[in-house]
Every structure is written in structure tokens, then in C-alpha cells.
Design an enzyme around this catalytic site. Structure first.
Site, PDB file in Angstrom:
ATOM      1  N   ASN A 149     -93.718  54.040 -18.824  1.00 42.17           N
ATOM      2  CA  ASN A 149     -92.735  55.103 -18.952  1.00 42.17           C
ATOM      3  C   ASN A 149     -92.528  55.816 -17.611  1.00 42.17           C
ATOM      4  O   ASN A 149     -93.066  55.398 -16.593  1.00 42.17           O
ATOM      5  CB  ASN A 149     -93.174  56.100 -20.032  1.00 42.17           C
ATOM      6  CG  ASN A 149     -92.001  56.640 -20.825  1.00 42.17           C
ATOM      7  OD1 ASN A 149     -90.969  56.985 -20.256  1.00 42.17           O
ATOM      8  ND2 ASN A 149     -92.159  56.710 -22.139  1.00 42.17           N
ATOM      9  N   HIS A 179    -112.070  58.083  -1.429  1.00 46.90           N
ATOM     10  CA  HIS A 179    -112.446  58.540  -0.089  1.00 46.90           C
ATOM     11  C   HIS A 179    -113.828  59.176  -0.120  1.00 46.90           C
ATOM     12  O   HIS A 179    -114.301  59.604  -1.176  1.00 46.90           O
ATOM     13  CB  HIS A 179    -111.416  59.537   0.437  1.00 46.90           C
ATOM     14  CG  HIS A 179    -110.017  59.008   0.449  1.00 46.90           C
ATOM     15  ND1 HIS A 179    -109.546  58.180   1.438  1.00 46.90           N
ATOM     16  CD2 HIS A 179    -108.984  59.154  -0.434  1.00 46.90           C
ATOM     17  CE1 HIS A 179    -108.292  57.859   1.185  1.00 46.90           C
ATOM     18  NE2 HIS A 179    -107.932  58.420   0.051  1.00 46.90           N
ATOM     19  N   THR A 230    -113.436  57.070 -16.043  1.00 47.90           N
ATOM     20  CA  THR A 230    -114.301  56.905 -14.878  1.00 47.90           C
ATOM     21  C   THR A 230    -115.258  55.725 -15.006  1.00 47.90           C
ATOM     22  O   THR A 230    -115.836  55.294 -14.015  1.00 47.90           O
ATOM     23  CB  THR A 230    -115.127  58.182 -14.645  1.00 47.90           C
ATOM     24  OG1 THR A 230    -115.974  58.404 -15.786  1.00 47.90           O
ATOM     25  CG2 THR A 230    -114.226  59.387 -14.440  1.00 47.90           C
ATOM     26  N   LYS A 231    -115.423  55.218 -16.248  1.00 45.96           N
ATOM     27  CA  LYS A 231    -116.353  54.115 -16.490  1.00 45.96           C
ATOM     28  C   LYS A 231    -115.681  53.029 -17.327  1.00 45.96           C
ATOM     29  O   LYS A 231    -114.650  53.263 -17.951  1.00 45.96           O
ATOM     30  CB  LYS A 231    -117.608  54.625 -17.216  1.00 45.96           C
ATOM     31  CG  LYS A 231    -118.413  55.634 -16.419  1.00 45.96           C
ATOM     32  CD  LYS A 231    -119.645  56.077 -17.195  1.00 45.96           C
ATOM     33  CE  LYS A 231    -120.461  57.097 -16.394  1.00 45.96           C
ATOM     34  NZ  LYS A 231    -121.664  57.543 -17.148  1.00 45.96           N
ATOM     35  N   LYS A 248    -113.867  56.844 -31.114  1.00 46.62           N
ATOM     36  CA  LYS A 248    -113.591  56.063 -32.322  1.00 46.62           C
ATOM     37  C   LYS A 248    -113.624  54.579 -32.006  1.00 46.62           C
ATOM     38  O   LYS A 248    -113.208  54.164 -30.935  1.00 46.62           O
ATOM     39  CB  LYS A 248    -112.208  56.439 -32.876  1.00 46.62           C
ATOM     40  CG  LYS A 248    -111.832  55.746 -34.179  1.00 46.62           C
ATOM     41  CD  LYS A 248    -110.461  56.190 -34.652  1.00 46.62           C
ATOM     42  CE  LYS A 248    -110.065  55.513 -35.953  1.00 46.62           C
ATOM     43  NZ  LYS A 248    -108.721  55.943 -36.420  1.00 46.62           N
TER      44      LYS A 248
END
Length: 273
Positions: A149, A179, A230-231, A248
Site C-alpha cells: 500500500n 549503524h 526485531t527477531k 496468537k
């Protein structure tokens, strides 16, 4: 064609000169020793004279220096984005994106065709709304039946792989580049690190969700709006939050194979006859 080749040569020559200047600016002690190794009396040299030798050293070894930076990039090590080839590819991508983003809102099919020249690979029925932004384009692959989108961003310093049937809400971001945390390291030459992002099939990303460097996402994953991933995320999972966490589990998506079912039915009917 001749003009384009000449333009590329001139631009890359200029970018190579910029790269050499940056190497001189951030020269290491080891590189200084190599650059001045053939000078008989270093003590009598002024700083400007030393810079001349440094520049000459990098000019003689520029191809090796460029290859070294590209290897650092591919290996996930800190590198400089001032490499001439990277800067040139980024300029080419910006030019393509200018044309892509200047299309009319109703020209979805035209944009779909243009993506094949921007991305490394696109499957069938891939649509991306405008505006859209990416770093290089050529590092991104997107499978069939995908949709992005408005106002999405892909920073594809390295590979970004997106499977089939993936949907992205407005302002989603896929970020491969990062960075150093320490400010003094960000001032150095090797101030960028990039790690690939891999996304499976049948995933949905809510509006303004962000995927950070090095993340792998499985199949049939839903990322809630505004989440920061992040994982790695396993298949058949809904994640939400910052940082995103599983909330869930979903039933595994099983692709219907109507042809196989029809074959079984026909076989049973034949047996009855």
C-alpha cells in the site's frame, strides 16, 4: 547507448574520486605506514605532502579497496556505503523511482511492469502503490500476488526476499541497514552494517509495521499495525508490539489442490462402474 556508456564512465570516475578522498579522510595507522613505506625521510614531510602520498596509495589500490568493502558488506561486517558501485546503483534506482512515483494513480498495471526493471525479481500480479521508496531495488525479490500500500519503504542494502501472497499496509518498512550505537563509530568510514530480511508466503503486515535487519519471517504470519519486528518469527504466528511478541498461533495454511481431489473422485467412480 554510447552516450549512456560515456555518462556511466564519467559518473563512476567522479564517484571513485570521492571514495578515494573518503579513504584519505579516515585512513588508518596501518594504511599510513604502507603509503609512506617508500619515502626515505618521513620526518621532513608536511601534513599536506603526506596526504598526497596517502591519496596516491589509494589511487593505486582503489580496485582492491572497493572489493574489500564489498566483501565486508556481503559478510555482514561494517562497511562504507561510499563505494562507487553502490553509489551509482543508488542513483540509478532513484532515477527509476522518480519515474515510478510520477505515474498516475490509475496506472497500476504500468507500475506493475515497471517493478520488473526496479526489483531483482517479481512474480505475477505484483502491485505497489505510490509513493514507494527503496535503496537499490536490485536486491529485492517479491513473489506473485503481492501488494504494497501507500508510502512503503524497503532499504535493501542486501537481499530482501518476499514470498508469494504477501500484503503490506501503508507505511510499512523493511530495513536491512543499521549503524553503530557508539557515536564516534558512526563518524568513521565503516559506519554501516546490513543483514538480509527473508519473508515467507501468505504474510500480512499491518499499517506502519517495521521489520529490522537480519529478521526471518515464516509462512502465514500476521504482524500487527505499528509493530517493530526485531527477531525471527515462526510460521503461523500473530505478533504485535514494540518489540513484536507472539500473541496468537494460527492454524497452518493448507493450499487446496482441487485437481488432486477431482482425480480421486474420478478414480472412485471408475471403480464403482
Amino acid at each position: 547507448m554510447i552516450f549512456d556508456s560515456l555518462k556511466e564512465f564519467v559518473v563512476k570516475k567522479f564517484l571513485k574520486s570521492m571514495f578515494i578522498d573518503s579513504k584519505v579522510q579516515f585512513i588508518t595507522e596501518e594504511e599510513k605506514e604502507k603509503a609512506l613505506s617508500k619515502v626515505e625521510d618521513v620526518t621532513n614531510l608536511t601534513d599536506e605532502q603526506k596526504k598526497t602520498y596517502y591519496k596516491q596509495y589509494f589511487e593505486e589500490n582503489v580496485d582492491n579497496e572497493i572489493n574489500s568493502e564489498m566483501e565486508r558488506l556481503k559478510s555482514g561486517l561494517p562497511y562504507t556505503a561510499r563505494v562507487p558501485d553502490l553509489l551509482y546503483d543508488a542513483l540509478i534506482c532513484k532515477d527509476k523511482l522518480d519515474k515510478f512515483n510520477s505515474t498516475k494513480g490509475t496506472e497500476a498495471l504500468k507500475r506493475s511492469k515497471m517493478l520488473k526493471d526496479i526489483f531483482k525479481y517479481t512474480g505475477e500480479n505484483v502491485f505497489v502503490e505510490i509513493p514507494f521508496y527503496c535503496s537499490y531495488g536490485k536486491n529485492t525479490s517479491m513473489g506473485s500476488d503481492c501488494f504494497m500500500n501507500y508510502d512503503c519503504i524497503i532499504l535493501d542494502s542486501v537481499e530482501v526476499t518476499i514470498g508469494e501472497h504477501c500484503w503490506f499496509g501503508p507505511r510499512c518498512q523493511l530495513i536491512t541497514a543499521s549503524h553503530p550505537v557508539d557515536g564516534k563509530d558512526r563518524r568513521g568510514l565503516h559506519s554501516e552494517v546490513a543483514k538480509p530480511i527473508r519473508i515467507g508466503n501468505d504474510c500480512f503486515f499491518g499499517a506502519s509495521s517495521i521489520v529490522l535487519p537480519g529478521v526471518t519471517i515464516g509462512d502465514n504470519v500476521v504482524v500487527g499495525a505499528g509493530s517493530v519486528v526485531t527477531k525471527d518469527v515462526p510460521s503461523n504466528t500473530v505478533v504485535c508490539g514494540n518489540p513484536a511478541k507472539p500473541i496468537k498461533q494460527l492454524e497452518p495454511f493448507v493450499k487446496e489442490d482441487t485437481k488432486e481431489e477431482d482425480t480421486k473422485e474420478n478414480t472412485n467412480e471408475n471403480k464403482k462402474e
